[in-house]
Structure formats: C-alpha cells, structure tokens
Design a protein around this motif. Structure first.
Motif, PDB file in Angstrom:
ATOM      1  N   PHE A 180       7.338  -8.514  11.877  1.00 37.02           N
ATOM      2  CA  PHE A 180       6.685  -9.144  10.889  1.00 37.02           C
ATOM      3  C   PHE A 180       5.478  -9.679  11.130  1.00 37.02           C
ATOM      4  CE2 PHE A 180       5.745 -13.417   9.278  1.00 37.02           C
ATOM      5  CZ  PHE A 180       5.719 -13.222   7.870  1.00 37.02           C
ATOM      6  N   PHE A 181       5.175 -10.358  12.431  1.00 35.65           N
ATOM      7  CA  PHE A 181       3.964 -10.833  12.574  1.00 35.65           C
ATOM      8  C   PHE A 181       2.764  -9.590  12.709  1.00 35.65           C
ATOM      9  CE2 PHE A 181       1.008 -13.991  14.823  1.00 35.65           C
ATOM     10  CZ  PHE A 181       1.595 -15.226  14.010  1.00 35.65           C
ATOM     11  N   ASN A 182       3.148  -8.583  13.439  1.00 37.47           N
ATOM     12  CA  ASN A 182       2.138  -7.445  13.647  1.00 37.47           C
ATOM     13  C   ASN A 182       1.774  -6.776  12.335  1.00 37.47           C
ATOM     14  OD1 ASN A 182       1.848  -8.069  16.203  1.00 37.47           O
ATOM     15  ND2 ASN A 182       3.472  -6.592  16.879  1.00 37.47           N
ATOM     16  N   SER A 183       2.624  -6.858  11.273  1.00 39.49           N
ATOM     17  CA  SER A 183       2.791  -6.115   9.988  1.00 39.49           C
ATOM     18  C   SER A 183       1.765  -6.973   9.300  1.00 39.49           C
ATOM     19  CB  SER A 183       3.978  -6.215   9.515  1.00 39.49           C
ATOM     20  OG  SER A 183       4.887  -4.956  10.098  1.00 39.49           O
ATOM     21  N   TRP A 184       1.994  -8.428   9.302  1.00 41.66           N
ATOM     22  CA  TRP A 184       1.338  -9.332   8.400  1.00 41.66           C
ATOM     23  C   TRP A 184      -0.291  -9.155   9.003  1.00 41.66           C
ATOM     24  CZ3 TRP A 184       1.851 -15.242   9.319  1.00 41.66           C
ATOM     25  CH2 TRP A 184       1.424 -16.029   8.289  1.00 41.66           C
ATOM     26  N   SER A 185      -0.470  -9.077  10.388  1.00 40.86           N
ATOM     27  CA  SER A 185      -1.722  -9.019  10.919  1.00 40.86           C
ATOM     28  C   SER A 185      -2.389  -7.685  10.577  1.00 40.86           C
ATOM     29  CB  SER A 185      -1.522  -8.777  12.651  1.00 40.86           C
ATOM     30  OG  SER A 185      -2.849  -8.826  12.713  1.00 40.86           O
ATOM     31  N   GLU A 186      -1.698  -6.577  10.462  1.00 38.87           N
ATOM     32  CA  GLU A 186      -2.270  -5.458   9.690  1.00 38.87           C
ATOM     33  C   GLU A 186      -2.680  -5.615   8.581  1.00 38.87           C
ATOM     34  OE1 GLU A 186       0.391  -2.311  10.211  1.00 38.87           O
ATOM     35  OE2 GLU A 186       0.398  -2.319  12.452  1.00 38.87           O
ATOM     36  N   LEU A 187      -1.913  -6.069   7.709  1.00 38.06           N
ATOM     37  CA  LEU A 187      -2.562  -6.352   6.066  1.00 38.06           C
ATOM     38  C   LEU A 187      -3.683  -7.352   5.974  1.00 38.06           C
ATOM     39  CD1 LEU A 187       1.222  -6.466   4.527  1.00 38.06           C
ATOM     40  CD2 LEU A 187      -0.356  -4.617   4.692  1.00 38.06           C
ATOM     41  N   ASN A 188      -3.602  -8.341   6.856  1.00 36.32           N
ATOM     42  CA  ASN A 188      -4.648  -9.407   6.923  1.00 36.32           C
ATOM     43  C   ASN A 188      -5.909  -8.507   7.489  1.00 36.32           C
ATOM     44  OD1 ASN A 188      -4.108 -11.879   5.593  1.00 36.32           O
ATOM     45  ND2 ASN A 188      -2.456 -11.455   6.901  1.00 36.32           N
ATOM     46  N   ALA A 189      -6.040  -7.338   8.301  1.00 39.04           N
ATOM     47  CA  ALA A 189      -7.089  -6.956   8.671  1.00 39.04           C
ATOM     48  C   ALA A 189      -7.597  -5.708   7.939  1.00 39.04           C
ATOM     49  CB  ALA A 189      -6.668  -6.272  10.020  1.00 39.04           C
ATOM     50  N   GLY A 190      -7.041  -5.930   6.916  1.00 40.59           N
ATOM     51  CA  GLY A 190      -7.410  -4.934   5.677  1.00 40.59           C
ATOM     52  C   GLY A 190      -6.864  -3.510   5.477  1.00 40.59           C
ATOM     53  N   HIS A 191      -5.709  -3.368   6.165  1.00 39.66           N
ATOM     54  CA  HIS A 191      -4.907  -2.206   6.030  1.00 39.66           C
ATOM     55  C   HIS A 191      -4.223  -2.083   4.867  1.00 39.66           C
ATOM     56  CE1 HIS A 191      -5.528  -0.542  10.180  1.00 39.66           C
ATOM     57  NE2 HIS A 191      -5.261  -1.953  10.395  1.00 39.66           N
ATOM     58  N   GLU A 192      -4.043  -1.051   4.057  1.00 41.70           N
ATOM     59  CA  GLU A 192      -3.411  -1.015   2.884  1.00 41.70           C
ATOM     60  C   GLU A 192      -1.979  -1.035   2.945  1.00 41.70           C
ATOM     61  OE1 GLU A 192      -4.806   1.195  -0.366  1.00 41.70           O
ATOM     62  OE2 GLU A 192      -6.651   1.270  -0.024  1.00 41.70           O
ATOM     63  N   THR A 193      -1.330  -0.414   3.921  1.00 38.86           N
ATOM     64  CA  THR A 193       0.123  -0.372   4.370  1.00 38.86           C
ATOM     65  C   THR A 193       0.430  -0.693   5.919  1.00 38.86           C
ATOM     66  OG1 THR A 193      -0.047   1.954   4.919  1.00 38.86           O
ATOM     67  CG2 THR A 193       0.486   1.479   2.638  1.00 38.86           C
ATOM     68  N   ILE A 194       1.546  -1.208   6.182  1.00 38.17           N
ATOM     69  CA  ILE A 194       1.913  -1.281   7.597  1.00 38.17           C
ATOM     70  C   ILE A 194       2.191   0.075   8.369  1.00 38.17           C
ATOM     71  CG2 ILE A 194       2.638  -3.551   7.100  1.00 38.17           C
ATOM     72  CD1 ILE A 194       5.572  -2.694   7.287  1.00 38.17           C
ATOM     73  N   SER A 195       1.768   0.033   9.650  1.00 36.35           N
ATOM     74  CA  SER A 195       1.809   1.473  10.383  1.00 36.35           C
ATOM     75  C   SER A 195       3.392   1.583  10.708  1.00 36.35           C
ATOM     76  CB  SER A 195       1.177   1.375  11.731  1.00 36.35           C
ATOM     77  OG  SER A 195       1.553   0.174  12.582  1.00 36.35           O
ATOM     78  N   ARG A 196       4.356   0.709  10.744  1.00 33.00           N
ATOM     79  CA  ARG A 196       5.651   0.844  10.852  1.00 33.00           C
ATOM     80  C   ARG A 196       6.386   0.219  10.098  1.00 33.00           C
ATOM     81  NH1 ARG A 196       7.710  -1.899  16.108  1.00 33.00           N
ATOM     82  NH2 ARG A 196       9.803  -1.944  15.218  1.00 33.00           N
ATOM     83  N   PRO A 197       7.106   0.893   9.095  1.00 34.25           N
ATOM     84  CA  PRO A 197       8.040   0.284   7.921  1.00 34.25           C
ATOM     85  C   PRO A 197       9.175  -0.430   8.634  1.00 34.25           C
ATOM     86  CG  PRO A 197       7.448   2.425   7.320  1.00 34.25           C
ATOM     87  CD  PRO A 197       6.911   2.352   8.852  1.00 34.25           C
ATOM     88  N   PRO A 198       9.881  -1.423   8.252  1.00 33.55           N
ATOM     89  CA  PRO A 198      11.140  -2.158   9.050  1.00 33.55           C
ATOM     90  C   PRO A 198      12.322  -0.992   8.493  1.00 33.55           C
ATOM     91  CG  PRO A 198      10.344  -3.361   6.933  1.00 33.55           C
ATOM     92  CD  PRO A 198       9.221  -2.196   7.188  1.00 33.55           C
ATOM     93  N   LEU A 199      13.190  -1.226   9.466  1.00 33.19           N
ATOM     94  CA  LEU A 199      14.523  -0.632   9.339  1.00 33.19           C
ATOM     95  C   LEU A 199      15.561  -1.487   8.703  1.00 33.19           C
ATOM     96  CD1 LEU A 199      14.990   0.933  12.862  1.00 33.19           C
ATOM     97  CD2 LEU A 199      14.277   2.104  10.698  1.00 33.19           C
TER      98      LEU A 199
END
Length: 80
Positions: A44-63
């Motif tokens: 969750f924390f890394n995905s949140w970080s990716e989105l706040n860094a400007g990525h449109e999607t997260i690199s690893r979707p949750p299972l």
C-alpha cells in the motif's frame, strides 16, 4: 515553516501523520495488524508513493483472490 496534520490513532484501524517541511514531506503511518500484514502495508505504502510521484498506475497490482497466491504460501510450517 513546518505543519503537522494528525489523526487520533487511539480508536482507529489506521492512522497517519503528515509533516510538511520546507523541502519535502514526511509521512508516518500505523495500522492495526487485523487489517493487513506487513507485506500488504508496504505494498500500500509503495503504491501510494508511486501515484504521488506522478505515475498513472501502480507497478504491482494487489492480489485480491486467494486462488492467485501460490499454494506453498497457504500454510505456515514450523520446524520441530
């Protein structure tokens, strides 16, 4: 100028502390272990970080489906 945005964690399942600094932001987070394990928390924390860094999607979707988890991870085996 430093500002804090706090949420009372005494009765919550999750709590966040965001501190705004002159040159960045610090984020503190805690959660009740009944809501997620350590790996889920960091995902969750890394995905949140990716989105706040400007990525449109997260690199690893949750299972979300247990069937997607490898069978060898379903059980924990303790050495005798």
């Amino acid at each position: 100028m430093k500002r804090n945005f706090e949420f009372d964690a005494s009765n919550e399942m999750h709590s966040f502390l965001v501190t705004e600094l002159e040159d960045g932001v610090l984020i503190g987070c805690s959660l009740n272990h009944t809501t997620a394990d350590g790996e889920s928390f960091w995902h969750f924390f890394n995905s949140w970080s990716e989105l706040n860094a400007g990525h449109e999607t997260i690199s690893r979707p949750p299972l979300m489906e247990r069937a997607q988890i490898p069978k060898e991870l379903h059980q924990v085996h303790f050495p005798l």
